[in-house]
Design an enzyme around this catalytic site. Structure first.
Site, PDB file in Angstrom:
ATOM      1  N   GLY A 203       0.847  -1.202   0.000  1.00 11.15           N
ATOM      2  CA  GLY A 203       0.000   0.000   0.000  1.00 11.15           C
ATOM      3  C   GLY A 203       0.874   1.241   0.000  1.00 11.15           C
ATOM      4  O   GLY A 203       0.537   2.248   0.619  1.00 11.15           O
ATOM      5  N   ASP A 246      -3.215  -6.999  -5.344  1.00 14.89           N
ATOM      6  CA  ASP A 246      -4.181  -6.888  -4.251  1.00 14.89           C
ATOM      7  C   ASP A 246      -3.600  -7.596  -3.027  1.00 14.89           C
ATOM      8  O   ASP A 246      -3.353  -8.799  -3.063  1.00 14.89           O
ATOM      9  CB  ASP A 246      -5.494  -7.561  -4.702  1.00 14.89           C
ATOM     10  CG  ASP A 246      -6.548  -7.551  -3.620  1.00 14.89           C
ATOM     11  OD1 ASP A 246      -6.256  -7.071  -2.496  1.00 14.89           O
ATOM     12  OD2 ASP A 246      -7.656  -8.043  -3.884  1.00 14.89           O
ATOM     13  N   MET A 247      -3.382  -6.844  -1.965  1.00 15.02           N
ATOM     14  CA  MET A 247      -2.729  -7.420  -0.777  1.00 15.02           C
ATOM     15  C   MET A 247      -3.569  -8.510  -0.114  1.00 15.02           C
ATOM     16  O   MET A 247      -3.054  -9.272   0.698  1.00 15.02           O
ATOM     17  CB  MET A 247      -2.389  -6.324   0.226  1.00 15.02           C
ATOM     18  CG  MET A 247      -3.576  -5.596   0.785  1.00 15.02           C
ATOM     19  SD  MET A 247      -3.031  -4.157   1.701  1.00 15.02           S
ATOM     20  CE  MET A 247      -4.573  -3.309   1.956  1.00 15.02           C
ATOM     21  N   LYS A 260       2.755   1.296   6.117  1.00 20.13           N
ATOM     22  CA  LYS A 260       2.558   2.577   6.802  1.00 20.13           C
ATOM     23  C   LYS A 260       1.130   3.061   6.538  1.00 20.13           C
ATOM     24  O   LYS A 260       0.723   3.216   5.384  1.00 20.13           O
ATOM     25  CB  LYS A 260       3.562   3.617   6.294  1.00 20.13           C
ATOM     26  CG  LYS A 260       3.304   4.981   6.883  1.00 20.13           C
ATOM     27  CD  LYS A 260       4.309   6.008   6.432  1.00 20.13           C
ATOM     28  CE  LYS A 260       3.785   7.395   6.706  1.00 20.13           C
ATOM     29  NZ  LYS A 260       2.716   7.813   5.793  1.00 20.13           N
ATOM     30  N   HIS A 264      -4.772   0.501   9.714  1.00 17.91           N
ATOM     31  CA  HIS A 264      -5.858   1.287  10.336  1.00 17.91           C
ATOM     32  C   HIS A 264      -7.021   1.515   9.350  1.00 17.91           C
ATOM     33  O   HIS A 264      -8.069   1.994   9.733  1.00 17.91           O
ATOM     34  CB  HIS A 264      -5.335   2.619  10.921  1.00 17.91           C
ATOM     35  CG  HIS A 264      -5.141   3.722   9.935  1.00 17.91           C
ATOM     36  ND1 HIS A 264      -5.135   5.052  10.296  1.00 17.91           N
ATOM     37  CD2 HIS A 264      -4.933   3.701   8.595  1.00 17.91           C
ATOM     38  CE1 HIS A 264      -4.937   5.801   9.226  1.00 17.91           C
ATOM     39  NE2 HIS A 264      -4.809   5.005   8.187  1.00 17.91           N
TER      40      HIS A 264
HETATM   41  C1  LIG Z   1      -3.882   5.364   3.662  1.00 18.04           C
HETATM   42  S1  LIG Z   1      -3.047   5.033   2.156  1.00 18.04           S
HETATM   43  C2  LIG Z   1      -1.369   4.850   2.731  1.00 18.04           C
HETATM   44  C3  LIG Z   1      -0.366   5.124   1.664  1.00 18.04           C
HETATM   45  C4  LIG Z   1       1.106   5.046   2.116  1.00 18.04           C
HETATM   46  N1  LIG Z   1       1.425   3.816   2.783  1.00 18.04           N
HETATM   47  C5  LIG Z   1       1.449   6.220   3.006  1.00 18.04           C
HETATM   48  O1  LIG Z   1       1.427   6.119   4.216  1.00 18.04           O
HETATM   49  O2  LIG Z   1       1.716   7.301   2.450  1.00 18.04           O
HETATM   50  C6  LIG Z   1      -3.564   3.356   1.834  1.00 18.04           C
HETATM   51  C7  LIG Z   1      -2.969   2.751   0.563  1.00 18.04           C
HETATM   52  O3  LIG Z   1      -3.426   1.394   0.461  1.00 18.04           O
HETATM   53  C8  LIG Z   1      -3.686   1.109  -0.904  1.00 18.04           C
HETATM   54  N2  LIG Z   1      -4.574  -0.066  -1.016  1.00 18.04           N
HETATM   55  C9  LIG Z   1      -5.908  -0.102  -0.766  1.00 18.04           C
HETATM   56  N3  LIG Z   1      -6.383  -1.350  -0.998  1.00 18.04           N
HETATM   57  C10 LIG Z   1      -5.319  -2.112  -1.397  1.00 18.04           C
HETATM   58  C11 LIG Z   1      -5.195  -3.473  -1.773  1.00 18.04           C
HETATM   59  N4  LIG Z   1      -6.239  -4.303  -1.756  1.00 18.04           N
HETATM   60  N5  LIG Z   1      -3.960  -3.932  -2.145  1.00 18.04           N
HETATM   61  C12 LIG Z   1      -2.880  -3.080  -2.155  1.00 18.04           C
HETATM   62  N6  LIG Z   1      -2.954  -1.772  -1.786  1.00 18.04           N
HETATM   63  C13 LIG Z   1      -4.155  -1.282  -1.409  1.00 18.04           C
HETATM   64  C14 LIG Z   1      -4.315   2.409  -1.382  1.00 18.04           C
HETATM   65  O4  LIG Z   1      -4.311   2.512  -2.790  1.00 18.04           O
HETATM   66  C15 LIG Z   1      -3.443   3.460  -0.690  1.00 18.04           C
HETATM   67  O5  LIG Z   1      -2.331   3.820  -1.483  1.00 18.04           O
END
Ligand SMILES: C[S@@+](CC[C@H](N)C(=O)[O-])C[C@H]1O[C@@H](n2cnc3c(N)ncnc32)[C@H](O)[C@@H]1O
Length: 362
Positions: A203, A246-247, A260, A264
């Site tokens: 992410g 997709d995680m 990071k 949450h």
């Molecule tokens: C709150 S942001 C945090 C971004 C980064 N880690 C930061 O702190 O700047 C959450 C991130 O999770 C990604 N995300 C959401 N669902 C996801 C999934 N199923 N697989 C991978 N990434 C995902 C979003 O695209 C987004 O970039």
């Protein structure tokens, strides 16, 4: 006390009313800050290099002449919130005095500074798409939608970012501004990267954190792993590459996984699934790696009231936007144990967040 006729009733009534008005209108602090950033007031004052008068500010802002008189009301609010300070008046040649404004230490650090400034995050959080979702909170409590944001927009926030590129960019820039602070964390806690040859930033968005790590540790192969539309067209660079996926399905193998501000966003059940995928990823290289989490830990008993309040605000924001929440140490521990990890260490607080290391069973 009889609050209508009792002795001292009017004082008590005034106090209670003031408390109510402060609560009704406390969004004024948020929105005046939003407006200041939207207009570019902190940068203008910073670039001016000395206290700026209202006339100078209004001219630089190209304020409509009829609105100039209202500017001091906005500035007065910002002075009260601690983002602006009023300096000694500037005396003009004709001896006329004019009030002048400067940045405070706080606004220099948290709004203007290139590394620590969070203005893009303020804009992402106070965007109408987010703020309007608050009006759906009451209906959401009675309904079946996943989040108030879904109730308001008919889709989750990550889909919304994809379908509304303007907000998608604002969201990514907001996250990136928060992530730039990582350069300080890495300097202070270098040892958490000892012995690592590879790291996946799950992410990781547009890759701000991974870029900082890849530059600080050129021998670590860093992968930014995010949804395909987020990392599409982002160019790989030396020891930094982007992978879409997709995680919840699978995560690329690495010595360490960094997350990071990820967990949450998700419910306990969803977090356990993500953590299990992380465990597979750090084990598939044949040695037991670790997970590095940067997220909020609520510690109401030991931290200052203001810090807890800020964390509770973030928790409420999570309730509006996503299925996740901010967690106490006990709640984090339960997640780690439920996902099959045997131990963890809260390394250090970093701003409102903490650095947590999690290790699998040996
Ligand atoms: C709150 S942001 C945090 C971004 C980064 N880690 C930061 O702190 O700047 C959450 C991130 O999770 C990604 N995300 C959401 N669902 C996801 C999934 N199923 N697989 C991978 N990434 C995902 C979003 O695209 C987004 O970039």
């Amino acid at each position: 006390m009889d609050l209508v006729n009792g002795q001292g009733a009017s004082d008590e009534l005034s106090r209670l009313q003031s408390h109510l008005y402060k609560n009704i209108l406390s969004f004024t602090d948020s929105m005046s800050l939003y407006c200041a950033i939207q207009l570019g007031i902190p940068e203008i004052i910073h670039n001016h290099g000395q206290p700026i008068t209202l006339k100078q500010l209004a001219s630089k802002l190209r304020i409509h002449p009829q609105k100039t008189r209202c500017m001091h009301r906005l500035m007065r609010l910002l002075v009260h919130s601690g983002f602006i300070t009023k300096t000694a008046p500037v005396v003009h040649e004709d001896q006329e005095e004019e009030e002048a404004y400067a940045l405070t230490a706080s606004s220099r650090v948290v709004l203007v500074d290139k590394v620590t400034g969070l203005s893009p995050l303020v804009q992402a959080i106070l965007d109408p798409a987010v703020v309007n979702s608050w009006y759906s909170l009451g209906d959401w409590f009675r309904g079946t939608e996943l989040t108030p944001f879904v109730k308001a927009h008919g889709m989750g926030i990550f889909d919304y970012c994809n379908q509304n590129p303007e907000y998608g960019v604002a969201f990514d820039e907001g996250m990136a501004s928060d992530s730039r602070l990582m350069s300080k964390v890495i300097k202070d806690y270098k040892t958490i990267f000892d012995g690592l040859d590879s790291l996946v930033d799950v992410g990781g968005g547009s890759g701000t954190v991974s870029r900082i790590i890849s530059e600080a540790f050129p021998h670590i192969k860093c992968t930014v792993f995010d949804l395909p539309h987020v990392v599409a067209n982002l160019p790989d660079d030396k020891n930094l590459k982007y992978v879409g996926g997709d995680m919840f399905q699978s995560i690329p193998a690495a010595d360490a996984i960094l997350m990071k501000w990820i967990l949450h966003d998700w419910s306990d059940e969803e977090c356990v699934e993500i953590l299990k995928r992380c465990k597979e990823a750090i084990r598939s290289k044949g040695k037991d790696g670790k997970i590095i989490i940067i997220d909020v830990v609520i510690n109401e008993e030991e931290e200052q009231h203001d810090i807890t309040k800020a964390k509770l605000f973030l928790d409420a924001l999570m309730m509006i936007l996503v299925t996740g929440k901010e967690r106490t140490k006990k709640e984090w521990e339960k997640l780690f144990l439920d996902a099959g990890f045997s131990h963890y260490k809260i390394v250090a607080p970093y701003g409102l967040k903490s650095l947590i290391e999690v290790y699998p069973n040996s």
